[in-house]
Design an enzyme around this catalytic site. Structure first.
Site, PDB file in Angstrom:
ATOM      1  N   GLY A  86       0.821  -1.206   0.000  1.00  0.00           N
ATOM      2  CA  GLY A  86       0.000   0.000   0.000  1.00  0.00           C
ATOM      3  C   GLY A  86       0.850   1.248   0.000  1.00  0.00           C
ATOM      4  O   GLY A  86       1.774   1.364   0.806  1.00  0.00           O
TER       5      GLY A  86
ATOM      6  N   GLY B 264       1.585   3.975   4.391  1.00  0.00           N
ATOM      7  CA  GLY B 264       2.593   3.162   3.702  1.00  0.00           C
ATOM      8  C   GLY B 264       3.873   3.946   3.442  1.00  0.00           C
ATOM      9  O   GLY B 264       4.980   3.447   3.703  1.00  0.00           O
TER      10      GLY B 264
ATOM     11  N   ASN C 177      -7.248   0.906  10.771  1.00  0.00           N
ATOM     12  CA  ASN C 177      -8.189   1.400  11.769  1.00  0.00           C
ATOM     13  C   ASN C 177      -9.293   0.384  11.980  1.00  0.00           C
ATOM     14  O   ASN C 177      -9.449  -0.534  11.194  1.00  0.00           O
ATOM     15  CB  ASN C 177      -8.844   2.684  11.269  1.00  0.00           C
ATOM     16  CG  ASN C 177      -7.948   3.875  11.494  1.00  0.00           C
ATOM     17  OD1 ASN C 177      -7.067   3.845  12.331  1.00  0.00           O
ATOM     18  ND2 ASN C 177      -8.193   4.919  10.731  1.00  0.00           N
TER      19      ASN C 177
ATOM     20  N   ALA D 207      -0.431  11.705   9.344  1.00  0.00           N
ATOM     21  CA  ALA D 207       0.313  11.693   8.090  1.00  0.00           C
ATOM     22  C   ALA D 207      -0.611  12.080   6.955  1.00  0.00           C
ATOM     23  O   ALA D 207      -1.796  11.747   6.962  1.00  0.00           O
ATOM     24  CB  ALA D 207       0.894  10.311   7.829  1.00  0.00           C
TER      25      ALA D 207
ATOM     26  N   LYS E  55      -9.233   3.748  19.909  1.00  0.00           N
ATOM     27  CA  LYS E  55      -9.082   4.377  18.611  1.00  0.00           C
ATOM     28  C   LYS E  55     -10.390   4.283  17.813  1.00  0.00           C
ATOM     29  O   LYS E  55     -10.765   5.202  17.092  1.00  0.00           O
ATOM     30  CB  LYS E  55      -7.942   3.701  17.847  1.00  0.00           C
ATOM     31  CG  LYS E  55      -7.440   4.582  16.747  1.00  0.00           C
ATOM     32  CD  LYS E  55      -6.140   4.136  16.151  1.00  0.00           C
ATOM     33  CE  LYS E  55      -5.851   5.041  14.961  1.00  0.00           C
ATOM     34  NZ  LYS E  55      -4.711   4.625  14.183  1.00  0.00           N
TER      35      LYS E  55
ATOM     36  N   ASN F  55     -14.997  10.930  12.903  1.00  0.00           N
ATOM     37  CA  ASN F  55     -15.031  10.752  11.451  1.00  0.00           C
ATOM     38  C   ASN F  55     -16.394  10.988  10.801  1.00  0.00           C
ATOM     39  O   ASN F  55     -16.499  11.805   9.889  1.00  0.00           O
ATOM     40  CB  ASN F  55     -14.485   9.362  11.087  1.00  0.00           C
ATOM     41  CG  ASN F  55     -12.996   9.409  10.798  1.00  0.00           C
ATOM     42  OD1 ASN F  55     -12.442  10.474  10.592  1.00  0.00           O
ATOM     43  ND2 ASN F  55     -12.352   8.262  10.773  1.00  0.00           N
TER      44      ASN F  55
ATOM     45  N   ASN G  68     -11.804  18.843  12.115  1.00  0.00           N
ATOM     46  CA  ASN G  68     -11.981  18.159  13.402  1.00  0.00           C
ATOM     47  C   ASN G  68     -12.290  19.128  14.544  1.00  0.00           C
ATOM     48  O   ASN G  68     -13.172  18.886  15.359  1.00  0.00           O
ATOM     49  CB  ASN G  68     -10.730  17.350  13.747  1.00  0.00           C
ATOM     50  CG  ASN G  68     -10.523  16.186  12.777  1.00  0.00           C
ATOM     51  OD1 ASN G  68     -11.345  15.972  11.879  1.00  0.00           O
ATOM     52  ND2 ASN G  68      -9.445  15.450  12.945  1.00  0.00           N
TER      53      ASN G  68
ATOM     54  N   SER H 297     -10.092  11.661   7.593  1.00  0.00           N
ATOM     55  CA  SER H 297      -9.962  10.810   6.401  1.00  0.00           C
ATOM     56  C   SER H 297     -11.326  10.531   5.784  1.00  0.00           C
ATOM     57  O   SER H 297     -11.458  10.439   4.566  1.00  0.00           O
ATOM     58  CB  SER H 297      -9.279   9.502   6.778  1.00  0.00           C
ATOM     59  OG  SER H 297     -10.041   8.821   7.749  1.00  0.00           O
TER      60      SER H 297
END
Lengths: 300, 300
Positions: free
Chosen positions: B7, B12, B102, B129, B184, B192, B202, B251
């Protein structure tokens, strides 16, 4: 009949146009001086028609003890309290009053006003209308106004409905107005918050099973709290309205997009209030209520 | 250690960069030929740093019985099944495997794979990231990777954590990885879907009481279903993460905006599944689940 139409939105302009055509003497009362000037110089125009209807126009500040046979309150639910107080302060005198708001929250409030008027009517607008400018309105969906009586003078209502009706703008007396209002509230409680939240046109709600599932969940809560007799029939009705108004942006989506206050309080807020009285849970209605309130104060 | 990173997304690339710095021999396996070429000619670059790390790159189609000590699966939850099947078909040989997704939905699936490997690890990435291009990643938040063991070889895990750690990219062995993963998952289940639905950053979730109310409702459902011991402590944790990542787009918001599939199934979907097993109602989680599913198939 000497009529004051309070509010210069889509519904106010639509009423003003047709009631002038029906040979009534119409005065529109608006907030902004600008709109007053536009109405005075152009009259009220229906999109797609050449002719404009000449009306009188006043701002709230210019009201001073004028007398009317009928006052029609077309402002939004959220503005009713302020508007009615202003009319009182400005000593506007009217025999009869008619409210044409969505939702049911104002019914309670109207009952407080009843003694000031000979008759108090409720008009349930089943037309589509879109305001194009300060003096022009598009009559996007032809329907009717269902007329109900909140108080006194039961015999005069048929006469009034007759006097106000004109061509594509008929008034029909309804003894079942509470049911009509409830059905309209369900429609609004299902379609308005979801279209606003998802930023989609009314018809797009029917495009996938997930949106349809959420509509049904909201429908179930509304039907249960308002104690409507037939959920399945109501579901068919909601779907029909969605299809009929498929390409429309709901008023709540428009309000949210333009940073205006929405009618969520009068719609989902009313259902939540009734649910609390009945000690029922309405989590889906609560979710959309909090979402729309949050997005209103956030302004995306 | 000879490592294959499967990935080429943000996670990745981040792993590839730091693990190369830690003197491992890294091969990135990607789907697109284009990305493979970019990685081969540029190496992997960390935003704000001059140096690039030279890595090998392969596409899935080029895999053919290669041998690695460790395979790290960094693809999205939704792609795991396909990816693992491809690796099997292409006869990729690895002693150990590590999953860094996740959510918790894949745990069950990973257990099916256990017999093919010496050890099966789970890595919980607590870094921020952002992928900037096919070969460049921005390390927006420095944290750690918590390493847990799913199966076998308990003694080797400390050695592995040591070998993989480098500077700002530490690995820490956790015997409580299931708790870390649950925490998490709660974070993801609260932040999310709401940020995606409301199209806000956020931090903006904390800007008004209505959004906060919805966060708490989702938190309550997740904490209850996952049987976490302390709701209030968890709430403080969610708020801290929201503040720490205030200016980030989640995300899920990015996926939805870019018309990609989201991880809603692994996040809210997992909570709904667990709730059903426990015969609990999770209406707020269901609302966001259906909304995100609907918006994904709708593409606004």
């Amino acid at each position: 009949v000497k009529i004051a139409i309070v509010g210069g939105g889509a519904v106010g302009l639509l009423f003003a146009n047709y009631l002038t055509k029906a040979n009534h003497h119409v005065t529109i009362v608006v907030r902004r001086k600008e709109q007053e000037q536009q109405l005075r110089s152009h009259g009220v125009k229906l999109y797609g028609h050449e002719r404009t209807e000449i009306v009188e126009a006043l701002t709230f500040d210019e009201l001073q003890s004028q007398t009317f046979d009928l006052v029609i309150i077309t402002v939004k639910q959220t503005a009713i309290k302020t508007v009615v107080n202003t009319l009182k302060m400005r000593k506007l005198i009217a025999k009869d009053i008619m409210f044409v708001q969505n939702g049911m929250g104002h019914i309670h409030y109207m009952k407080e006003l009843l003694n000031c008027f000979h008759s108090c009517y409720i008009g349930i607008v089943e037309h589509g209308a879109k305001k194009l400018s300060d003096f022009e309105v598009h009559h996007t969906g032809i329907g009717k106004v269902s007329l109900g009586i909140l108080h006194k003078n039961h015999e005069k209502i048929h006469e009034l409905a007759n006097e106000l009706s004109f061509g594509k703008f008929p008034f029909e007396v309804s003894h079942d107005w509470e049911m009509i209002l409830k059905r309209k509230l369900v429609i609004n409680a299902v379609i308005n918050p979801l279209t606003a939240l998802f930023q989609v046109r009314n018809g797009e709600l029917l495009h996938n099973e997930h949106f349809i599932g959420l509509m049904r969940a909201l429908l179930f809560e509304a039907v249960s709290v308002l104690q409507l007799p037939d959920e399945e029939e109501m579901w068919q009705y909601v779907k029909r309205i969605c299809e009929k108004t498929a390409s429309n942006h709901s008023s709540m989506l428009m309000d949210l997009t333009n940073g205006r206050e929405t009618e969520i309080e009068a719609i989902s807020g009313h259902i939540i209030e009734k649910a609390e009285e009945q000690q029922k849970n309405v989590p889906f209605t609560s979710f959309v209520y909090e979402s729309i309130k949050g997005l209103t104060s956030h302004k995306r």
